[in-house]
Design a protein around this motif. Structure first.
Motif, PDB file in Angstrom:
ATOM      1  N   GLU A 404       0.830  -1.204   0.000  1.00  0.00           N
ATOM      2  CA  GLU A 404       0.000   0.000   0.000  1.00  0.00           C
ATOM      3  C   GLU A 404       0.862   1.250   0.000  1.00  0.00           C
ATOM      4  O   GLU A 404       2.047   1.195   0.352  1.00  0.00           O
ATOM      5  CB  GLU A 404      -0.966  -0.016   1.185  1.00  0.00           C
ATOM      6  N   THR A 405       0.267   2.358  -0.383  1.00  0.00           N
ATOM      7  CA  THR A 405       0.967   3.629  -0.483  1.00  0.00           C
ATOM      8  C   THR A 405      -0.079   4.735  -0.439  1.00  0.00           C
ATOM      9  O   THR A 405      -1.274   4.454  -0.302  1.00  0.00           O
ATOM     10  CB  THR A 405       1.794   3.676  -1.797  1.00  0.00           C
ATOM     11  N   SER A 449      -5.095   6.818  -0.121  1.00  0.00           N
ATOM     12  CA  SER A 449      -4.192   5.662  -0.158  1.00  0.00           C
ATOM     13  C   SER A 449      -4.564   4.766  -1.331  1.00  0.00           C
ATOM     14  O   SER A 449      -5.703   4.778  -1.809  1.00  0.00           O
ATOM     15  CB  SER A 449      -4.313   4.867   1.143  1.00  0.00           C
ATOM     16  N   LEU A 450      -3.609   3.986  -1.775  1.00  0.00           N
ATOM     17  CA  LEU A 450      -3.874   2.927  -2.761  1.00  0.00           C
ATOM     18  C   LEU A 450      -3.391   1.619  -2.172  1.00  0.00           C
ATOM     19  O   LEU A 450      -2.279   1.551  -1.628  1.00  0.00           O
ATOM     20  CB  LEU A 450      -3.111   3.191  -4.067  1.00  0.00           C
ATOM     21  N   TYR A 451      -4.206   0.585  -2.274  1.00  0.00           N
ATOM     22  CA  TYR A 451      -3.885  -0.716  -1.684  1.00  0.00           C
ATOM     23  C   TYR A 451      -3.928  -1.748  -2.809  1.00  0.00           C
ATOM     24  O   TYR A 451      -4.943  -1.892  -3.499  1.00  0.00           O
ATOM     25  CB  TYR A 451      -4.942  -1.021  -0.625  1.00  0.00           C
ATOM     26  N   THR A 474       8.298  -0.809  -5.139  1.00  0.00           N
ATOM     27  CA  THR A 474       8.883   0.225  -4.287  1.00  0.00           C
ATOM     28  C   THR A 474       9.532   1.312  -5.136  1.00  0.00           C
ATOM     29  O   THR A 474       9.362   2.512  -4.884  1.00  0.00           O
ATOM     30  CB  THR A 474       9.932  -0.412  -3.347  1.00  0.00           C
ATOM     31  N   ALA A 475      10.254   0.890  -6.154  1.00  0.00           N
ATOM     32  CA  ALA A 475      10.907   1.868  -7.044  1.00  0.00           C
ATOM     33  C   ALA A 475       9.847   2.738  -7.722  1.00  0.00           C
ATOM     34  O   ALA A 475      10.022   3.960  -7.857  1.00  0.00           O
ATOM     35  CB  ALA A 475      11.772   1.137  -8.070  1.00  0.00           C
ATOM     36  N   ALA A 476       8.752   2.118  -8.140  1.00  0.00           N
ATOM     37  CA  ALA A 476       7.690   2.879  -8.815  1.00  0.00           C
ATOM     38  C   ALA A 476       7.059   3.883  -7.858  1.00  0.00           C
ATOM     39  O   ALA A 476       6.765   5.031  -8.227  1.00  0.00           O
ATOM     40  CB  ALA A 476       6.634   1.921  -9.368  1.00  0.00           C
ATOM     41  N   ILE A 477       6.856   3.464  -6.606  1.00  0.00           N
ATOM     42  CA  ILE A 477       6.257   4.355  -5.601  1.00  0.00           C
ATOM     43  C   ILE A 477       7.165   5.550  -5.349  1.00  0.00           C
ATOM     44  O   ILE A 477       6.742   6.703  -5.334  1.00  0.00           O
ATOM     45  CB  ILE A 477       5.995   3.564  -4.292  1.00  0.00           C
ATOM     46  N   THR A 483       4.431   8.028  -0.780  1.00  0.00           N
ATOM     47  CA  THR A 483       5.033   7.478   0.432  1.00  0.00           C
ATOM     48  C   THR A 483       5.129   5.960   0.336  1.00  0.00           C
ATOM     49  O   THR A 483       4.271   5.296  -0.252  1.00  0.00           O
ATOM     50  CB  THR A 483       4.247   7.859   1.697  1.00  0.00           C
ATOM     51  N   ILE A 484       6.159   5.424   0.978  1.00  0.00           N
ATOM     52  CA  ILE A 484       6.389   3.981   0.928  1.00  0.00           C
ATOM     53  C   ILE A 484       5.320   3.221   1.713  1.00  0.00           C
ATOM     54  O   ILE A 484       5.099   2.037   1.490  1.00  0.00           O
ATOM     55  CB  ILE A 484       7.815   3.634   1.428  1.00  0.00           C
TER      56      ILE A 484
END
Ligand SMILES: Cc1cc2nc3c(=O)[nH]c(=O)nc-3n(C[C@H](O)[C@H](O)[C@H](O)COP(=O)(O)OP(=O)(O)OC[C@H]3O[C@@H](n4cnc5c(N)ncnc54)[C@H](O)[C@@H]3O)c2cc1C
Length: 530
Positions: A404-405, A449-451, A474-477, A483-484
């Motif tokens: 999630e982010t 947020s996106l999950y 993670t790289a895309a986020i 946010t991570i």
């Protein structure tokens, strides 16, 4: 059935929740897994047969801990050590299912109260024992694994005996809860006095108050009740150097708000032993509606309108097309696709009626089709069932994991596309094309947020398989400036990305605080600040 009816369940190694409620895979899921190439996995190793590391606490350290909490509250029994090994991410489960309990603590220590926690920390500092604060144990980000290299041993400091409701102030609508209280038990205790905490994460059957505070958890009703960090008005922290008590008033201009330093500190600065939280009257009425939108963008615009201009439902979420089709009730119109939104309202009858009428008008004006209460009530009834499905999915040879982010509204659609693409490309390249599902479940005036849920066949090396996918996501986020983590926390899994997100100077400041409170560095070494 409401949240206060759910029992307090003792989680067992790698099988989620109440054994009476084991989930079977729906028939369509079994067919879908076949199409993804999933083949039944070998049966998991019995937890009793898991390989434990050969570590023991030195006798003087053990004796000192026993002197604080009593010999019966220090255990090195294999079952207790296995039960305190890692958390509930899919890699955590895969390792334990393969019989790998290498990250087990040497012993589990169960203090009874705040003073015992302080003294346990002092003993551990003196004997160079690393301490993993342990509440419900549901971390999905590697928050329960200590880097033991510089230490003479590792204990899990389990807060479950700190489990009461200390006091309730009905006039101020606050309650003081001890850190080991399970979410379910807290809700029962508050319910007996006519109140609710309103904090219902999907891990509700496993997580505890201290864990909520230490990770800044977000519940499914965050639109109405707020995130857990927004509920906390005061807290008590035990550190190796003594006690910190924060929160003397609902708001204060007395310097920076140090409560915010403790919330989200993930056991690295001290052990939260109690929190005082805002509580609300138990809702007299709950109504959950389903809405269908043609596209995710249209649904997201509708949620944004509610988040920015109101009125806000208590629960507000939007599934993308894939999640709508796979996970949730058919949004109607003969399976015509689209995206399902849930708008739930809890409160007095008058409040529910007013917010529901206002929000429904906004959703309709934004292009939503009202599907009535059936999809909303189905979602409410099944809201804690999804974690149960992970067990049969793993048994069936599927890799299923979530991440999630969060970001601002202006970047939301691009972020969704980038993360979905990163996950899809990485897993497809490995020969295991995934299904990637996404939803919005927490909204704010400025963003959401996106999950993501990822489902594919388990490859020959599932840990490396998922690590590559997670790395790409993670790289895309980070490339999108998001946010991570919106609510799972940092743990060890997100430590490098967190460092990147806050920058070296902020990290140095955080480490300086840690050095002050925990000079021997015994608290959760390797988590959050490294
Ligand atoms: C199936 C599933 C669904 C989930 N759904 C959600 C969700 O909807 N929303 C959400 O926010 N999260 C969710 N999570 C993640 C997790 O449940 C949360 O992070 C939760 O807040 C952790 O609580 P816990 O009591 O299990 O803490 P633990 O896992 O025991 O601990 C979490 C971290 O906090 C530290 N810690 C624990 N207790 C204390 C204490 N008293 N003082 C200081 N540090 C402490 C630990 O060392 C660890 O680093 C989910 C997890 C699972 C497995």
């Amino acid at each position: 059935m409401t949240e206060s009816d759910l029992p307090v369940v003792q989680l067992r190694p790698y099988r989620w929740g109440d054994p009476q409620r084991r989930a079977e895979l729906p028939a369509f899921a079994a067919a879908a897994l076949g199409a993804l190439g999933a083949r039944p996995a070998p049966p998991p190793v019995d937890p009793d047969a898991a390989r434990l590391p050969d570590h023991t606490l030195a006798d003087p350290a053990r004796a000192a801990l026993e002197a604080v909490v009593g010999a019966e509250h220090v255990t090195a029994e294999p079952a207790a050590r296995v039960a305190h090994t890692r958390g509930w991410s899919t890699p955590d489960l895969l390792k334990l299912r393969a019989g790998d309990a290498d990250d087990a603590p040497d012993a589990v220590v169960l203090p009874a109260d705040h003073d015992e926690v302080v003294r346990v920390l002092q003993v551990c500092a003196e004997h160079r024992i690393a301490v993993v604060p342990f509440a419900g144990g549901t971390s999905v980000v590697g928050g329960l694994v200590a880097d033991r290299d510089a230490f003479a041993g590792v204990i899990a400091l389990d807060v479950r005996r700190l489990d009461g409701l200390v006091g309730l102030d009905p006039l101020s609508r606050t309650a003081t809860l001890r850190a080991g209280l399970r979410g379910t038990r807290a809700e029962q205790l508050l319910g007996e006095q006519g109140f609710t905490l309103g904090h219902f994460p999907q891990s509700y059957e496993g997580a505890s108050i201290g864990g909520y505070a230490a990770t800044r958890s977000a519940g499914q009703s965050s639109a109405g009740y707020g995130r857990f960090d927004e509920l906390v008005v005061a807290l008590v922290l035990a550190t190796p150097r003594g006690t910190i008590t924060l929160g003397a008033a609902p708001q204060s201009a007395a310097g920076p708000d140090l409560r915010q330093l403790v919330l989200g500190s993930e056991g690295t600065l001290g052990v939260i032993t109690s929190v005082t939280v805002r509580i609300r009257p138990r809702p007299a009425l709950r109504v959950f509606d389903g809405w269908r939108f043609d596209t995710f963008a249209a649904g997201a615009a509708a949620l944004r309108a509610l988040a920015q201009d109101g009125p806000l439902p208590t629960v507000l979420r939007l599934s993308d097309e894939a999640e709508t089709a796979v996970n949730l009730a058919d949004p109607g119109a003969g399976g015509s696709g689209g995206c399902l939104a849930i708008a739930g309202y809890e409160g007095t009858a008058a409040d529910v009626a007013a917010r529901r009428a206002g929000a429904s008008a906004v959703l309709a004006a934004a292009g939503g089709e009202n599907l009535g209460t059936a999809p909303g009530e189905a979602w409410r009834a099944g809201r804690y069932q999804a974690p149960y499905l992970r067990d049969p999915l793993l048994d069936a040879g599927a890799l299923v994991e979530t991440l999630e982010t969060a970001t601002f509204w202006s970047g939301l659609e691009a972020l969704r596309g980038a993360v979905s693409a990163a996950l899809t490309e990485t897993l497809t390249r490995q020969g295991t094309p995934p299904v990637v599902l996404c939803h919005i479940s927490h909204v704010y005036e400025t963003g959401a947020s996106l999950y993501f849920t990822v489902l594919c066949a388990l490859g020959p090396d599932p840990l490396a398989q998922w690590a590559a996918a997670k790395h790409a996501a993670t790289a895309a986020i980070r490339a999108a400036g998001a946010t991570i983590t919106h609510h799972h926390g940092v743990g060890t899994d997100h430590r490098d990305a967190y460092r990147d997100e806050i920058g070296p100077l902020a990290l140095e400041a955080l480490r300086a605080v840690k050095r002050t409170l925990d000079p021997a560095g015994i608290l959760n070494p390797g988590v959050l600040v490294g």
